[in-house]
Motif scaffolding. Structure first.
Motif, PDB file in Angstrom:
ATOM      1  N   GLN A   1       6.461  -7.517   2.314  1.00 29.06           N
ATOM      2  CA  GLN A   1       5.206  -7.750   1.485  1.00 29.06           C
ATOM      3  C   GLN A   1       3.832  -8.099   2.118  1.00 29.06           C
ATOM      4  OE1 GLN A   1       5.232  -7.129  -1.702  1.00 29.06           O
ATOM      5  NE2 GLN A   1       6.856  -7.916  -2.892  1.00 29.06           N
ATOM      6  N   VAL A   2       3.017  -7.777   1.829  1.00 31.98           N
ATOM      7  CA  VAL A   2       1.756  -8.104   2.411  1.00 31.98           C
ATOM      8  C   VAL A   2       0.796  -8.950   1.286  1.00 31.98           C
ATOM      9  CG1 VAL A   2      -0.540  -7.469   3.153  1.00 31.98           C
ATOM     10  CG2 VAL A   2       1.590  -6.314   3.867  1.00 31.98           C
ATOM     11  N   SER A  30      -0.885  -2.949  11.575  1.00 32.84           N
ATOM     12  CA  SER A  30      -2.277  -2.933  11.761  1.00 32.84           C
ATOM     13  C   SER A  30      -3.214  -2.772  10.557  1.00 32.84           C
ATOM     14  CB  SER A  30      -2.637  -1.533  12.649  1.00 32.84           C
ATOM     15  OG  SER A  30      -2.498  -0.372  11.773  1.00 32.84           O
ATOM     16  N   ILE A  31      -4.339  -3.377  10.804  1.00 29.16           N
ATOM     17  CA  ILE A  31      -5.282  -3.461   9.813  1.00 29.16           C
ATOM     18  C   ILE A  31      -6.506  -2.705   9.997  1.00 29.16           C
ATOM     19  CG2 ILE A  31      -6.882  -4.891   8.330  1.00 29.16           C
ATOM     20  CD1 ILE A  31      -4.844  -7.168   8.754  1.00 29.16           C
ATOM     21  N   ASN A  32      -6.987  -1.516   9.088  1.00 30.01           N
ATOM     22  CA  ASN A  32      -8.079  -0.963   9.566  1.00 30.01           C
ATOM     23  C   ASN A  32      -9.318  -1.612   8.806  1.00 30.01           C
ATOM     24  OD1 ASN A  32      -6.371   1.196  10.679  1.00 30.01           O
ATOM     25  ND2 ASN A  32      -5.773   1.594   8.517  1.00 30.01           N
ATOM     26  N   ALA A  33     -10.021  -1.032   7.711  1.00 31.42           N
ATOM     27  CA  ALA A  33     -11.173  -1.696   7.509  1.00 31.42           C
ATOM     28  C   ALA A  33     -10.668  -3.038   6.505  1.00 31.42           C
ATOM     29  CB  ALA A  33     -11.867  -0.600   6.527  1.00 31.42           C
ATOM     30  N   MET A  34     -11.538  -4.063   6.598  1.00 30.03           N
ATOM     31  CA  MET A  34     -11.306  -5.220   5.606  1.00 30.03           C
ATOM     32  C   MET A  34     -12.554  -5.192   4.856  1.00 30.03           C
ATOM     33  SD  MET A  34      -9.400  -7.850   7.945  1.00 30.03           S
ATOM     34  CE  MET A  34      -8.461  -8.817   6.474  1.00 30.03           C
ATOM     35  N   GLY A  35     -12.808  -5.868   3.635  1.00 26.70           N
ATOM     36  CA  GLY A  35     -14.101  -5.611   2.986  1.00 26.70           C
ATOM     37  C   GLY A  35     -13.918  -6.888   1.995  1.00 26.70           C
ATOM     38  N   TRP A  36     -15.142  -6.883   0.972  1.00 25.78           N
ATOM     39  CA  TRP A  36     -15.255  -7.743   0.016  1.00 25.78           C
ATOM     40  C   TRP A  36     -16.077  -6.883  -0.978  1.00 25.78           C
ATOM     41  CZ3 TRP A  36     -13.489 -12.778  -0.328  1.00 25.78           C
ATOM     42  CH2 TRP A  36     -12.975 -13.384   0.958  1.00 25.78           C
ATOM     43  N   TYR A  37     -15.502  -7.071  -2.329  1.00 21.88           N
ATOM     44  CA  TYR A  37     -16.031  -6.490  -3.623  1.00 21.88           C
ATOM     45  C   TYR A  37     -16.204  -7.771  -4.462  1.00 21.88           C
ATOM     46  CZ  TYR A  37     -14.352  -2.148  -1.977  1.00 21.88           C
ATOM     47  OH  TYR A  37     -14.043  -0.947  -1.277  1.00 21.88           O
ATOM     48  N   HIS A  96     -10.440  -6.783   0.031  1.00 15.88           N
ATOM     49  CA  HIS A  96      -9.645  -5.836   0.264  1.00 15.88           C
ATOM     50  C   HIS A  96      -9.337  -5.750   1.638  1.00 15.88           C
ATOM     51  CE1 HIS A  96      -9.553  -1.366   1.099  1.00 15.88           C
ATOM     52  NE2 HIS A  96      -8.832  -1.469  -0.047  1.00 15.88           N
ATOM     53  N   ALA A  97      -8.159  -4.897   1.917  1.00 17.07           N
ATOM     54  CA  ALA A  97      -7.625  -4.324   3.199  1.00 17.07           C
ATOM     55  C   ALA A  97      -6.878  -3.213   3.219  1.00 17.07           C
ATOM     56  CB  ALA A  97      -7.084  -5.608   4.066  1.00 17.07           C
ATOM     57  N   ASP A  98      -7.040  -2.646   4.272  1.00 18.07           N
ATOM     58  CA  ASP A  98      -6.518  -1.183   4.273  1.00 18.07           C
ATOM     59  C   ASP A  98      -5.452  -1.569   5.320  1.00 18.07           C
ATOM     60  OD1 ASP A  98      -7.385   2.139   5.741  1.00 18.07           O
ATOM     61  OD2 ASP A  98      -6.079   1.301   4.012  1.00 18.07           O
ATOM     62  N   ILE A  99      -3.863  -1.621   5.158  1.00 21.37           N
ATOM     63  CA  ILE A  99      -2.882  -2.011   5.935  1.00 21.37           C
ATOM     64  C   ILE A  99      -2.087  -1.079   6.147  1.00 21.37           C
ATOM     65  CG2 ILE A  99      -1.464  -3.926   6.177  1.00 21.37           C
ATOM     66  CD1 ILE A  99      -3.319  -5.739   4.882  1.00 21.37           C
ATOM     67  N   TYR A 104       4.888   4.261  11.165  1.00 22.81           N
ATOM     68  CA  TYR A 104       4.945   5.478  10.595  1.00 22.81           C
ATOM     69  C   TYR A 104       4.713   5.552   9.215  1.00 22.81           C
ATOM     70  CZ  TYR A 104       9.282   2.656   9.839  1.00 22.81           C
ATOM     71  OH  TYR A 104       9.987   1.612   9.595  1.00 22.81           O
ATOM     72  N   ILE A 105       4.261   4.498   8.752  1.00 17.12           N
ATOM     73  CA  ILE A 105       3.916   4.562   7.242  1.00 17.12           C
ATOM     74  C   ILE A 105       2.335   4.495   7.062  1.00 17.12           C
ATOM     75  CG2 ILE A 105       3.911   3.091   5.154  1.00 17.12           C
ATOM     76  CD1 ILE A 105       6.479   1.536   5.895  1.00 17.12           C
ATOM     77  N   PRO A 106       1.809   5.413   6.256  1.00 15.93           N
ATOM     78  CA  PRO A 106       0.244   5.683   6.117  1.00 15.93           C
ATOM     79  C   PRO A 106      -0.188   4.174   5.465  1.00 15.93           C
ATOM     80  CG  PRO A 106       1.469   7.409   4.983  1.00 15.93           C
ATOM     81  CD  PRO A 106       2.744   6.509   5.496  1.00 15.93           C
ATOM     82  N   PRO A 107      -1.432   3.919   5.849  1.00 16.52           N
ATOM     83  CA  PRO A 107      -2.075   2.692   5.328  1.00 16.52           C
ATOM     84  C   PRO A 107      -2.240   2.646   3.907  1.00 16.52           C
ATOM     85  CG  PRO A 107      -3.886   3.857   6.218  1.00 16.52           C
ATOM     86  CD  PRO A 107      -2.278   4.565   6.682  1.00 16.52           C
ATOM     87  N   SER A 108      -2.112   1.506   3.259  1.00 17.13           N
ATOM     88  CA  SER A 108      -2.397   1.246   1.915  1.00 17.13           C
ATOM     89  C   SER A 108      -3.391   0.216   1.378  1.00 17.13           C
ATOM     90  CB  SER A 108      -0.641   0.829   1.094  1.00 17.13           C
ATOM     91  OG  SER A 108       0.208   1.524   1.271  1.00 17.13           O
ATOM     92  N   ASP A 109      -3.847   0.295   0.132  1.00 16.14           N
ATOM     93  CA  ASP A 109      -4.828  -0.738  -0.244  1.00 16.14           C
ATOM     94  C   ASP A 109      -4.335  -2.145  -0.616  1.00 16.14           C
ATOM     95  OD1 ASP A 109      -6.923   1.882  -1.768  1.00 16.14           O
ATOM     96  OD2 ASP A 109      -7.095   0.873   0.116  1.00 16.14           O
ATOM     97  N   TYR A 110      -4.607  -3.013  -0.083  1.00 14.81           N
ATOM     98  CA  TYR A 110      -4.297  -4.455  -0.912  1.00 14.81           C
ATOM     99  C   TYR A 110      -5.480  -5.186  -1.184  1.00 14.81           C
ATOM    100  CZ  TYR A 110       0.260  -3.400   1.439  1.00 14.81           C
ATOM    101  OH  TYR A 110       1.520  -2.713   1.606  1.00 14.81           O
TER     102      TYR A 110
END
Length: 121
Positions: A1-2, A30-37, A96-99, A104-110
């Motif tokens: 879980q994340v 790994s964490i790609n982009a992180m942001g605020w909405y 928001h984070a793209d994790i 071997y698992i594509p990134p998902s939105d959290y």
């Protein structure tokens, strides 16, 4: 879980400052982009700022020069420093984070649970 856990919201007078924090925890490769909405009452959620894992930043026009996004990759944490706050900045702010949880698992939105920011005198 994340999980993404936000903190730092609250009530502030116009012209004041707040600093939001968002920490990601759990199984993270790994964490790609992180942001605020943010989402104001009766309005759609909008992007406020985003930062890549390389440090490149993007801001919506209404916050340029007032807000600064940053991240600490060692702590899996993203920050939003908000200065010169205006009543129109009042909204629920979401992290928001793209994790990727595994190589071997594509990134998902959290998403975080949201933190209320109210700018009022």
């Amino acid at each position: 879980q994340v999980q993404l856990v936000e903190s730092g919201g609250g009530l502030v007078q116009p012209g004041g400052s707040l600093r939001l924090s968002c920490a990601a925890s759990g199984i993270i490769f790994s964490i790609n982009a992180m942001g605020w909405y943010r989402q104001a009452p009766g309005k759609q959620r909008e992007l406020v700022a985003v930062i890549t894992n390389g440090g490149s930043t993007t801001y919506t026009d209404s916050v340029k020069g007032r807000f600064t996004i940053s991240r600490d990759n060692a702590k899996n944490t993203v920050y939003l420093q908000m200065n010169s706050l205006k009543p129109e900045d009042t909204a629920v702010y979401y992290c928001h984070a793209d994790i990727s949880r595994r190589s071997y698992i594509p990134p998902s939105d959290y998403w975080g649970q949201g933190t209320q920011v109210t700018v009022s005198s």
